[in-house]
Each structure stands twice: as structure tokens, then as C-alpha cells.
Write a protein that holds these residues in place. Structure first.
Motif, PDB file in Angstrom:
ATOM      1  N   LYS A 101      44.316  55.274  38.309  1.00 47.64           N
ATOM      2  CA  LYS A 101      43.091  54.936  38.575  1.00 47.64           C
ATOM      3  C   LYS A 101      42.605  53.490  38.189  1.00 47.64           C
ATOM      4  O   LYS A 101      42.279  52.489  38.680  1.00 47.64           O
ATOM      5  N   LYS A 102      42.912  53.424  36.637  1.00 41.76           N
ATOM      6  CA  LYS A 102      42.722  52.133  36.170  1.00 41.76           C
ATOM      7  C   LYS A 102      43.349  50.989  36.671  1.00 41.76           C
ATOM      8  O   LYS A 102      42.974  49.666  36.734  1.00 41.76           O
ATOM      9  N   VAL A 103      44.704  51.172  36.975  1.00 38.14           N
ATOM     10  CA  VAL A 103      45.479  50.229  37.570  1.00 38.14           C
ATOM     11  C   VAL A 103      45.064  49.842  38.977  1.00 38.14           C
ATOM     12  O   VAL A 103      45.119  48.514  38.964  1.00 38.14           O
ATOM     13  N   GLU A 104      44.848  50.806  39.613  1.00 35.12           N
ATOM     14  CA  GLU A 104      44.392  50.482  41.136  1.00 35.12           C
ATOM     15  C   GLU A 104      42.921  49.850  41.045  1.00 35.12           C
ATOM     16  O   GLU A 104      42.996  48.710  41.838  1.00 35.12           O
ATOM     17  N   ASN A 105      42.155  50.177  39.856  1.00 35.10           N
ATOM     18  CA  ASN A 105      40.872  49.516  39.959  1.00 35.10           C
ATOM     19  C   ASN A 105      40.964  48.069  39.705  1.00 35.10           C
ATOM     20  O   ASN A 105      40.253  47.102  39.871  1.00 35.10           O
ATOM     21  N   TYR A 106      41.883  47.883  38.567  1.00 39.12           N
ATOM     22  CA  TYR A 106      42.141  46.461  38.004  1.00 39.12           C
ATOM     23  C   TYR A 106      42.626  45.517  39.324  1.00 39.12           C
ATOM     24  O   TYR A 106      42.075  44.478  39.298  1.00 39.12           O
ATOM     25  N   TYR A 107      43.664  46.057  39.788  1.00 40.48           N
ATOM     26  CA  TYR A 107      43.926  45.187  40.899  1.00 40.48           C
ATOM     27  C   TYR A 107      43.186  44.837  41.963  1.00 40.48           C
ATOM     28  O   TYR A 107      43.127  43.832  42.591  1.00 40.48           O
ATOM     29  N   VAL A 108      42.574  45.826  42.371  1.00 45.98           N
ATOM     30  CA  VAL A 108      41.631  45.801  43.564  1.00 45.98           C
ATOM     31  C   VAL A 108      40.396  44.848  43.317  1.00 45.98           C
ATOM     32  O   VAL A 108      39.906  44.036  43.958  1.00 45.98           O
ATOM     33  N   ALA A 109      39.757  45.243  42.160  1.00 45.38           N
ATOM     34  CA  ALA A 109      38.850  44.162  41.398  1.00 45.38           C
ATOM     35  C   ALA A 109      39.121  42.719  41.636  1.00 45.38           C
ATOM     36  O   ALA A 109      38.411  41.775  42.068  1.00 45.38           O
ATOM     37  N   ASN A 110      40.304  42.455  40.904  1.00 46.76           N
ATOM     38  CA  ASN A 110      40.932  40.975  40.831  1.00 46.76           C
ATOM     39  C   ASN A 110      41.191  40.541  42.153  1.00 46.76           C
ATOM     40  O   ASN A 110      40.936  39.433  42.347  1.00 46.76           O
ATOM     41  N   ILE A 111      41.546  41.254  43.099  1.00 47.72           N
ATOM     42  CA  ILE A 111      41.849  40.703  44.554  1.00 47.72           C
ATOM     43  C   ILE A 111      40.794  40.373  45.180  1.00 47.72           C
ATOM     44  O   ILE A 111      40.230  39.259  45.749  1.00 47.72           O
ATOM     45  N   ASN A 112      39.672  41.250  45.108  1.00 39.07           N
ATOM     46  CA  ASN A 112      38.397  41.031  45.536  1.00 39.07           C
ATOM     47  C   ASN A 112      37.688  40.019  44.902  1.00 39.07           C
ATOM     48  O   ASN A 112      36.846  39.009  45.584  1.00 39.07           O
ATOM     49  N   TYR A 113      37.791  39.662  43.625  1.00 33.45           N
ATOM     50  CA  TYR A 113      37.270  38.580  42.900  1.00 33.45           C
ATOM     51  C   TYR A 113      37.815  37.348  43.418  1.00 33.45           C
ATOM     52  O   TYR A 113      37.043  36.179  43.693  1.00 33.45           O
ATOM     53  N   GLU A 114      39.065  37.249  43.562  1.00 31.72           N
ATOM     54  CA  GLU A 114      39.653  36.088  44.295  1.00 31.72           C
ATOM     55  C   GLU A 114      39.340  35.866  45.579  1.00 31.72           C
ATOM     56  O   GLU A 114      39.184  34.506  45.856  1.00 31.72           O
ATOM     57  N   THR A 164      53.427  47.906  43.164  1.00 33.72           N
ATOM     58  CA  THR A 164      54.138  46.854  43.529  1.00 33.72           C
ATOM     59  C   THR A 164      53.311  45.947  44.664  1.00 33.72           C
ATOM     60  O   THR A 164      53.046  44.614  44.784  1.00 33.72           O
ATOM     61  N   ASN A 165      52.809  46.736  45.599  1.00 40.61           N
ATOM     62  CA  ASN A 165      51.790  46.370  46.674  1.00 40.61           C
ATOM     63  C   ASN A 165      50.835  45.669  46.219  1.00 40.61           C
ATOM     64  O   ASN A 165      50.315  44.641  46.621  1.00 40.61           O
ATOM     65  N   LEU A 166      49.996  46.387  45.187  1.00 36.93           N
ATOM     66  CA  LEU A 166      48.789  45.728  44.787  1.00 36.93           C
ATOM     67  C   LEU A 166      49.092  44.533  43.928  1.00 36.93           C
ATOM     68  O   LEU A 166      48.432  43.672  43.835  1.00 36.93           O
ATOM     69  N   GLN A 167      50.373  44.624  43.353  1.00 34.26           N
ATOM     70  CA  GLN A 167      50.677  43.342  42.483  1.00 34.26           C
ATOM     71  C   GLN A 167      51.089  42.220  43.349  1.00 34.26           C
ATOM     72  O   GLN A 167      50.664  40.997  43.210  1.00 34.26           O
ATOM     73  N   LEU A 168      51.629  42.453  44.532  1.00 34.83           N
ATOM     74  CA  LEU A 168      52.108  41.382  45.552  1.00 34.83           C
ATOM     75  C   LEU A 168      50.687  40.816  46.016  1.00 34.83           C
ATOM     76  O   LEU A 168      50.664  39.490  46.463  1.00 34.83           O
ATOM     77  N   ARG A 169      49.778  41.721  46.322  1.00 34.42           N
ATOM     78  CA  ARG A 169      48.596  41.333  46.825  1.00 34.42           C
ATOM     79  C   ARG A 169      47.566  40.336  45.965  1.00 34.42           C
ATOM     80  O   ARG A 169      47.406  39.301  46.482  1.00 34.42           O
ATOM     81  N   LEU A 170      47.574  40.467  44.713  1.00 37.18           N
ATOM     82  CA  LEU A 170      47.065  39.821  43.645  1.00 37.18           C
ATOM     83  C   LEU A 170      47.765  38.381  43.688  1.00 37.18           C
ATOM     84  O   LEU A 170      47.245  37.498  43.506  1.00 37.18           O
ATOM     85  N   GLN A 171      49.159  38.564  43.758  1.00 41.47           N
ATOM     86  CA  GLN A 171      49.899  37.232  43.548  1.00 41.47           C
ATOM     87  C   GLN A 171      49.808  36.317  44.577  1.00 41.47           C
ATOM     88  O   GLN A 171      49.589  35.278  44.375  1.00 41.47           O
ATOM     89  N   LEU A 172      49.570  37.171  45.747  1.00 40.33           N
ATOM     90  CA  LEU A 172      49.465  36.349  47.091  1.00 40.33           C
ATOM     91  C   LEU A 172      48.071  35.498  46.975  1.00 40.33           C
ATOM     92  O   LEU A 172      48.058  34.432  47.203  1.00 40.33           O
TER      93      LEU A 172
END
Length: 196
Positions: A101-114, A164-172
Motif C-alpha cells: 500500500k505504501k509503494v502504491e501510494n508513493y508512486y500514485v502520489a508522485n505521478i499525480n504530482y507530476e 513495474t507498471n507504476l514505476q514505468l508510469r512515473l518514469q514516463l
């Protein structure tokens, strides 16, 4: 001749009284102020912290808006009511463990921030649209992984693919940010060279 040293020092302090020169404390404080001036808190830092808080709130709000059911009803189409009372429980990556949950929230929050920091203009609209289309494809793949997680059950491959999908979205999103910065820099260089 064993004498108590504490008594001797105490008696000596009582007998000798030292006085400072007049104005010594004032001179000391003025020298101290010169070396260490009192720093005033800048209102810019306060505004930046407020702006950062607003950006985080907007990011979280956009996450919830983007992840709600996108099925909307129009006035022309009839509304379909599901009379099936059976409630289906679905699980997502964050429901499996607190760490996930922490991992998912981290990536989602960073993606939304970007996403919230994107500055779209006529010059970069085509690039942004291309990246957002790819982001939608990754979102669809993530939804498929969540569906697989519900249908088959949690397994290492599905969990790893979701992360990996979350990581790819943030990298994108980070690549899009870099492209926009490069575009802005090259535009500024062209404008400055045309001025010269």
C-alpha cells in the motif's frame, strides 16, 4: 595537610568579587549581533510551503477523480440500474499488505504530482498528448493487472508487474518533464539568439 579544595575555591569566590566594566554587556551584545544577525523568516518560504501543500492535495484529488468509475450517464441514454444485490469485493495491490500500500501510494502520489505540474501550451501540446496517451495505455494495463489479481489471486508475477507498471508510469512522467524542459530551453535559446 589534607584540605578540602571545594572549601578553598568557595572561600576564594566569596572573598574576591569581580565586576565587569560599565557597558561590557552592551558591547558584547552589539558584537554578537554583528556576527550573528537575527534572520527574519521570509514570507516566500511560507508561500512555497503553502503552494506545495496545495499541489499535493490537488494530486491526491486528481488520483481519486481519475480512478473512479469513468462510466457516466448522459441525459439521452437511459440509466441502467443494477438490481443484483450481490456485492463483489475486489482487491488491489494496496490491499495485499501495508508495504505494498505504501509503494502504491508513493508512486500514485508522485505521478499525480507530476501531472499537476504540467504546463501545457500550443508548442508542447502534441508531445504532452503523446505521453498522456501512453500513460492511459499503462493505466489500462494496470487495471488489467488488478483484474488478474482478483480473478487468479495474488502471485509474485502479478504483484511485480503491477509495481513495474507504476514505476514505468512515473518514469514516463519524468521523461515528459525532461522533454518539456528541453523544449522550453531550446525555445529560450532561439529567442535569445534572435534578439542578438
Amino acid at each position: 595537610m589534607a584540605q578540602d579544595l571545594r572549601k578553598l575555591f568557595k572561600e576564594q569566590r566569596e572573598n574576591e568579587k569581580f565586576e565587569m566594566k560599565k557597558g561590557h554587556e552592551d558591547r558584547f551584545l552589539s558584537l554578537l549581533d554583528e556576527e550573528l544577525p537575527v534572520a527574519k523568516k521570509s514570507s516566500i518560504n511560507q508561500w512555497l510551503s503553502i503552494a506545495a501543500s496545495i499541489a499535493v492535495v490537488l494530486g491526491i484529488a486528481s488520483y481519486f477523480v481519475l480512478n473512479t468509475d469513468r462510466a457516466t450517464t448522459t441525459e439521452d441514454s437511459p440509466e441502467v440500474v443494477d438490481t443484483n444485490i450481490e456485492e463483489k469485493t475486489t482487491i488491489s495491490l494496496g490491499d495485499l499488505s501495508p508495504e505494498l500500500k505504501k509503494v502504491e501510494n508513493y508512486y500514485v502520489a508522485n505521478i499525480n504530482y507530476e501531472l499537476s505540474k504540467l504546463e501545457i501550451s500550443e508548442e508542447n501540446k502534441e508531445i504532452v498528448d503523446g505521453f498522456l496517451q501512453r500513460l492511459d495505455e499503462l493505466n489500462a494495463a494496470y487495471n488489467d493487472l488488478n483484474k488478474e489479481l482478483n480473478d487468479i489471486g495474488p502471485n509474485d508475477q502479478t504483484i511485480e508487474a503491477a509495481i513495474t507498471n507504476l514505476q514505468l508510469r512515473l518514469q514516463l512522467m519524468q521523461k515528459l518533464k525532461e522533454k518539456l524542459n528541453q523544449l522550453k530551453t531550446s525555445k529560450n535559446e532561439q529567442e535569445s539568439s534572435s534578439i542578438i
